[in-house]
Design an enzyme around this catalytic site. Structure first.
Site, PDB file in Angstrom:
ATOM      1  N   ASP A   1      31.422  49.771  74.885  1.00 55.06           N
ATOM      2  CA  ASP A   1      30.699  51.046  74.858  1.00 55.06           C
ATOM      3  C   ASP A   1      30.947  51.824  73.568  1.00 55.06           C
ATOM      4  O   ASP A   1      30.911  53.058  73.556  1.00 55.06           O
ATOM      5  CB  ASP A   1      31.100  51.921  76.050  1.00 55.06           C
ATOM      6  CG  ASP A   1      30.328  51.612  77.310  1.00 55.06           C
ATOM      7  OD1 ASP A   1      29.196  51.117  77.208  1.00 55.06           O
ATOM      8  OD2 ASP A   1      30.867  51.860  78.405  1.00 55.06           O
TER       9      ASP A   1
ATOM     10  N   HIS B   1      31.984  57.699  79.227  1.00 57.54           N
ATOM     11  CA  HIS B   1      32.133  56.574  78.300  1.00 57.54           C
ATOM     12  C   HIS B   1      33.049  56.973  77.146  1.00 57.54           C
ATOM     13  O   HIS B   1      32.612  57.189  76.018  1.00 57.54           O
ATOM     14  CB  HIS B   1      30.766  56.121  77.776  1.00 57.54           C
ATOM     15  CG  HIS B   1      29.932  55.504  78.835  1.00 57.54           C
ATOM     16  ND1 HIS B   1      28.948  56.206  79.486  1.00 57.54           N
ATOM     17  CD2 HIS B   1      29.946  54.274  79.377  1.00 57.54           C
ATOM     18  CE1 HIS B   1      28.377  55.418  80.374  1.00 57.54           C
ATOM     19  NE2 HIS B   1      28.965  54.234  80.339  1.00 57.54           N
TER      20      HIS B   1
ATOM     21  N   HIS C   1      37.806  55.294  79.857  1.00 61.03           N
ATOM     22  CA  HIS C   1      36.932  54.292  80.472  1.00 61.03           C
ATOM     23  C   HIS C   1      37.256  52.904  79.912  1.00 61.03           C
ATOM     24  O   HIS C   1      37.329  51.926  80.663  1.00 61.03           O
ATOM     25  CB  HIS C   1      35.472  54.663  80.213  1.00 61.03           C
ATOM     26  CG  HIS C   1      34.485  53.607  80.577  1.00 61.03           C
ATOM     27  ND1 HIS C   1      34.293  53.171  81.873  1.00 61.03           N
ATOM     28  CD2 HIS C   1      33.621  52.900  79.801  1.00 61.03           C
ATOM     29  CE1 HIS C   1      33.348  52.236  81.875  1.00 61.03           C
ATOM     30  NE2 HIS C   1      32.930  52.057  80.644  1.00 61.03           N
TER      31      HIS C   1
END
Length: 130
Positions: free
Chosen positions: A74, A33, A37
């Site tokens: 995220d 993450h 990503h």
């Protein structure tokens, strides 16, 4: 996006840079993450929208929301999941009793979006903002 948001390219770039600063790296224990990503998710989103024609079914505001959410989905991910945070009894788990990480990502995004130097939504009408 500039025209619909009523902000210049620089403001949009500032938003993306602020999101990038809130992403951890592999060196900080977050091998997946991270900003790579985010780029993958954003590219995939763009491709899916175009290949399926979904981009034609969404309003301009919805498309903007999708592309502002992509880099924020995220934010500040620490490489853990909700269960781990709960079992650890972390500060995040204490703050958000359910959907710990998702709520944290959202709150981090709102913090970025509402910062005086980064308020990318500042020129929207009240209705569009809602």
């Amino acid at each position: 996006m500039e025209e619909a948001l009523g902000v210049g390219q620089a403001k949009i770039e500032e938003y993306f840079q602020a999101c990038r600063k809130q992403m951890h790296t592999a060196a900080k224990g977050c091998a997946f993450h991270n900003w790579h990503h985010v780029a993958d998710v954003t590219q995939c989103l763009y491709t899916v929208l175009l290949k399926t024609g979904l981009n034609n079914a969404l309003t301009t505001e919805q498309l903007i929301a999708v592309f502002l959410a992509a880099p924020a989905h995220d934010l500040d991910h620490r490489g853990t999941n909700n269960s781990y945070e709960g079992l650890l009894g972390s500060q995040l788990a204490k703050l958000y009793s359910t959907s710990t990480m998702e709520r944290h990502h959202f709150d981090t995004c709102i913090t970025i979006m509402s910062a005086p130097d980064n308020n990318i939504l500042c020129n929207l009408s009240v209705d569009d903002y809602k």
